[in-house]
Design a protein around this motif. Structure first.
Motif, PDB file in Angstrom:
ATOM      1  N   ARG A   1       0.834  -1.206   0.000  1.00  0.00           N
ATOM      2  CA  ARG A   1       0.000   0.000   0.000  1.00  0.00           C
ATOM      3  C   ARG A   1       0.867   1.253   0.000  1.00  0.00           C
ATOM      4  O   ARG A   1       0.556   2.235  -0.665  1.00  0.00           O
ATOM      5  CB  ARG A   1      -0.947  -0.010   1.191  1.00  0.00           C
ATOM      6  N   ALA A   2       1.961   1.230   0.758  1.00  0.00           N
ATOM      7  CA  ALA A   2       2.859   2.382   0.786  1.00  0.00           C
ATOM      8  C   ALA A   2       3.517   2.581  -0.572  1.00  0.00           C
ATOM      9  O   ALA A   2       3.664   3.709  -1.041  1.00  0.00           O
ATOM     10  CB  ALA A   2       3.922   2.190   1.859  1.00  0.00           C
ATOM     11  N   LYS A   3       3.905   1.491  -1.192  1.00  0.00           N
ATOM     12  CA  LYS A   3       4.565   1.569  -2.501  1.00  0.00           C
ATOM     13  C   LYS A   3       3.617   2.138  -3.561  1.00  0.00           C
ATOM     14  O   LYS A   3       4.044   2.875  -4.441  1.00  0.00           O
ATOM     15  CB  LYS A   3       5.039   0.177  -2.912  1.00  0.00           C
ATOM     16  N   ASN A   4       2.330   1.820  -3.459  1.00  0.00           N
ATOM     17  CA  ASN A   4       1.346   2.259  -4.451  1.00  0.00           C
ATOM     18  C   ASN A   4       0.649   3.560  -4.059  1.00  0.00           C
ATOM     19  O   ASN A   4      -0.321   3.947  -4.694  1.00  0.00           O
ATOM     20  CB  ASN A   4       0.298   1.162  -4.670  1.00  0.00           C
ATOM     21  N   ASP A   5       1.120   4.232  -3.038  1.00  0.00           N
ATOM     22  CA  ASP A   5       0.514   5.488  -2.596  1.00  0.00           C
ATOM     23  C   ASP A   5       0.549   6.493  -3.742  1.00  0.00           C
ATOM     24  O   ASP A   5       1.578   6.678  -4.388  1.00  0.00           O
ATOM     25  CB  ASP A   5       1.295   6.040  -1.394  1.00  0.00           C
ATOM     26  N   PRO A   6      -0.567   7.168  -4.020  1.00  0.00           N
ATOM     27  CA  PRO A   6      -0.593   8.159  -5.098  1.00  0.00           C
ATOM     28  C   PRO A   6       0.431   9.277  -4.907  1.00  0.00           C
ATOM     29  O   PRO A   6       0.864   9.898  -5.867  1.00  0.00           O
ATOM     30  CB  PRO A   6      -2.011   8.720  -5.054  1.00  0.00           C
ATOM     31  N   ALA A   7       0.826   9.549  -3.667  1.00  0.00           N
ATOM     32  CA  ALA A   7       1.810  10.598  -3.404  1.00  0.00           C
ATOM     33  C   ALA A   7       3.222  10.153  -3.752  1.00  0.00           C
ATOM     34  O   ALA A   7       4.155  10.933  -3.705  1.00  0.00           O
ATOM     35  CB  ALA A   7       1.751  11.004  -1.932  1.00  0.00           C
ATOM     36  N   GLY A   8       3.379   8.893  -4.088  1.00  0.00           N
ATOM     37  CA  GLY A   8       4.705   8.350  -4.381  1.00  0.00           C
ATOM     38  C   GLY A   8       5.125   7.383  -3.297  1.00  0.00           C
ATOM     39  O   GLY A   8       4.499   7.289  -2.250  1.00  0.00           O
ATOM     40  N   ALA A   9       6.182   6.659  -3.574  1.00  0.00           N
ATOM     41  CA  ALA A   9       6.663   5.669  -2.617  1.00  0.00           C
ATOM     42  C   ALA A   9       7.247   6.371  -1.394  1.00  0.00           C
ATOM     43  O   ALA A   9       8.168   7.170  -1.504  1.00  0.00           O
ATOM     44  CB  ALA A   9       7.708   4.784  -3.277  1.00  0.00           C
ATOM     45  N   LEU A  10       6.680   6.087  -0.240  1.00  0.00           N
ATOM     46  CA  LEU A  10       7.123   6.699   1.003  1.00  0.00           C
ATOM     47  C   LEU A  10       7.796   5.648   1.880  1.00  0.00           C
ATOM     48  O   LEU A  10       7.482   4.470   1.790  1.00  0.00           O
ATOM     49  CB  LEU A  10       5.918   7.278   1.759  1.00  0.00           C
ATOM     50  N   PRO A  11       8.692   6.072   2.762  1.00  0.00           N
ATOM     51  CA  PRO A  11       9.266   5.109   3.693  1.00  0.00           C
ATOM     52  C   PRO A  11       8.182   4.600   4.649  1.00  0.00           C
ATOM     53  O   PRO A  11       7.177   5.269   4.873  1.00  0.00           O
ATOM     54  CB  PRO A  11      10.336   5.893   4.440  1.00  0.00           C
ATOM     55  N   VAL A  12       8.419   3.430   5.192  1.00  0.00           N
ATOM     56  CA  VAL A  12       7.475   2.803   6.113  1.00  0.00           C
ATOM     57  C   VAL A  12       8.194   2.564   7.430  1.00  0.00           C
ATOM     58  O   VAL A  12       9.340   2.121   7.441  1.00  0.00           O
ATOM     59  CB  VAL A  12       6.968   1.459   5.550  1.00  0.00           C
ATOM     60  N   CYS A  13       7.520   2.853   8.531  1.00  0.00           N
ATOM     61  CA  CYS A  13       8.131   2.595   9.843  1.00  0.00           C
ATOM     62  C   CYS A  13       7.217   1.704  10.669  1.00  0.00           C
ATOM     63  O   CYS A  13       6.013   1.617  10.445  1.00  0.00           O
ATOM     64  CB  CYS A  13       8.440   3.886  10.570  1.00  0.00           C
ATOM     65  N   VAL A  14       7.834   1.042  11.605  1.00  0.00           N
ATOM     66  CA  VAL A  14       7.112   0.232  12.584  1.00  0.00           C
ATOM     67  C   VAL A  14       7.928   0.269  13.867  1.00  0.00           C
ATOM     68  O   VAL A  14       9.150   0.358  13.827  1.00  0.00           O
ATOM     69  CB  VAL A  14       6.901  -1.219  12.077  1.00  0.00           C
ATOM     70  N   VAL A  15       7.251   0.265  14.995  1.00  0.00           N
ATOM     71  CA  VAL A  15       7.928   0.187  16.287  1.00  0.00           C
ATOM     72  C   VAL A  15       7.628  -1.197  16.845  1.00  0.00           C
ATOM     73  O   VAL A  15       6.469  -1.560  17.043  1.00  0.00           O
ATOM     74  CB  VAL A  15       7.454   1.292  17.252  1.00  0.00           C
ATOM     75  N   ALA A  16       8.681  -1.979  17.034  1.00  0.00           N
ATOM     76  CA  ALA A  16       8.529  -3.384  17.400  1.00  0.00           C
ATOM     77  C   ALA A  16       8.288  -3.572  18.892  1.00  0.00           C
ATOM     78  O   ALA A  16       8.857  -2.876  19.721  1.00  0.00           O
ATOM     79  CB  ALA A  16       9.781  -4.154  16.988  1.00  0.00           C
ATOM     80  N   ALA A  17       7.482  -4.563  19.205  1.00  0.00           N
ATOM     81  CA  ALA A  17       7.290  -4.986  20.590  1.00  0.00           C
ATOM     82  C   ALA A  17       8.534  -5.738  21.053  1.00  0.00           C
ATOM     83  O   ALA A  17       9.397  -6.107  20.243  1.00  0.00           O
ATOM     84  CB  ALA A  17       6.059  -5.890  20.686  1.00  0.00           C
ATOM     85  N   ASP A  18       8.623  -5.978  22.328  1.00  0.00           N
ATOM     86  CA  ASP A  18       9.773  -6.676  22.907  1.00  0.00           C
ATOM     87  C   ASP A  18       9.964  -8.049  22.252  1.00  0.00           C
ATOM     88  O   ASP A  18       9.004  -8.798  22.074  1.00  0.00           O
ATOM     89  CB  ASP A  18       9.552  -6.842  24.410  1.00  0.00           C
ATOM     90  N   CYS A  19      11.162  -8.327  21.853  1.00  0.00           N
ATOM     91  CA  CYS A  19      11.573  -9.618  21.265  1.00  0.00           C
ATOM     92  C   CYS A  19      11.009  -9.854  19.862  1.00  0.00           C
ATOM     93  O   CYS A  19      11.023 -10.987  19.378  1.00  0.00           O
ATOM     94  CB  CYS A  19      11.214 -10.780  22.173  1.00  0.00           C
ATOM     95  N   LYS A  20      10.499  -8.843  19.184  1.00  0.00           N
ATOM     96  CA  LYS A  20       9.955  -9.015  17.833  1.00  0.00           C
ATOM     97  C   LYS A  20      10.851  -8.401  16.763  1.00  0.00           C
ATOM     98  O   LYS A  20      10.498  -8.375  15.595  1.00  0.00           O
ATOM     99  CB  LYS A  20       8.549  -8.412  17.735  1.00  0.00           C
ATOM    100  N   GLU A  21      12.027  -7.899  17.158  1.00  0.00           N
ATOM    101  CA  GLU A  21      12.925  -7.272  16.197  1.00  0.00           C
ATOM    102  C   GLU A  21      13.333  -8.236  15.087  1.00  0.00           C
ATOM    103  O   GLU A  21      13.380  -7.860  13.913  1.00  0.00           O
ATOM    104  CB  GLU A  21      14.175  -6.740  16.910  1.00  0.00           C
ATOM    105  N   ALA A  22      13.602  -9.485  15.436  1.00  0.00           N
ATOM    106  CA  ALA A  22      14.039 -10.481  14.438  1.00  0.00           C
ATOM    107  C   ALA A  22      12.965 -10.680  13.363  1.00  0.00           C
ATOM    108  O   ALA A  22      13.287 -10.834  12.184  1.00  0.00           O
ATOM    109  CB  ALA A  22      14.377 -11.799  15.113  1.00  0.00           C
TER     110      ALA A  22
END
Length: 154
Positions: A90-111
């Motif tokens: 969805r971010a890649k197909n955003d009409p505004a152009g490809a935007l970076p995507v962020c997420v904040v991981a819960a404990d022990c979910k970084e992998a």
């Protein structure tokens, strides 16, 4: 047109609703903790400790994947990867152009996030202190997690 009217009115409605109908399960202010972290103030309380991760010019406008969680019975079956892939698409197909995507991981979910195409850990919200030396509420309570990941969508 009605969406333009509802969007600014919704926060006011929920503020009044919280005042009139209290959540009995929510943390209550005490002498020791006058401003406890609850759902409604979480972002405001944490923002000073993590906003610098997302303040560089190429990260100010971005997609955020939030509240991606699976019941343990469904983990390891590809559903989490599907959620992330859908968000990235969805971010890649955003009409505004490809935007970076962020997420904040819960404990022990970084992998997990490193495995599903997130390629850069920009910081850890639980390890930061305020510019004025104030302690991060997450760090103060010894809560884990909070690694911020970025994926530059192309």
């Amino acid at each position: 047109m009605s969406g333009l009217l509802i969007k600014p009115a919704a926060p006011a409605f929920y503020s009044v609703r919280r005042y009139v109908w209290h959540n009995k399960a929510a943390a209550r202010p005490t002498a020791k903790e006058p401003n406890p972290i609850i759902t409604w103030n979480f972002v405001a309380r944490i923002r000073p400790f993590c906003s610098h991760f997302f303040s560089t010019p190429h990260r100010q406008i971005r997609w955020s994947l939030e509240v991606l969680g699976l019941h343990p019975d469904y983990q390891g079956k590809g559903y989490g990867r599907e959620l992330v892939d859908n968000g990235l698409l969805r971010a890649k197909n955003d009409p505004a152009g490809a935007l970076p995507v962020c997420v904040v991981a819960a404990d022990c979910k970084e992998a997990f996030y490193l495995k599903v195409r997130f390629n850069e850990i920009v910081g850890d919200t639980t390890k930061t202190v305020g510019k004025d030396g104030s302690d991060n509420p997450l760090r103060e309570k010894m809560l884990g997690g909070g690694s911020g990941f970025m994926d530059e969508v192309k």
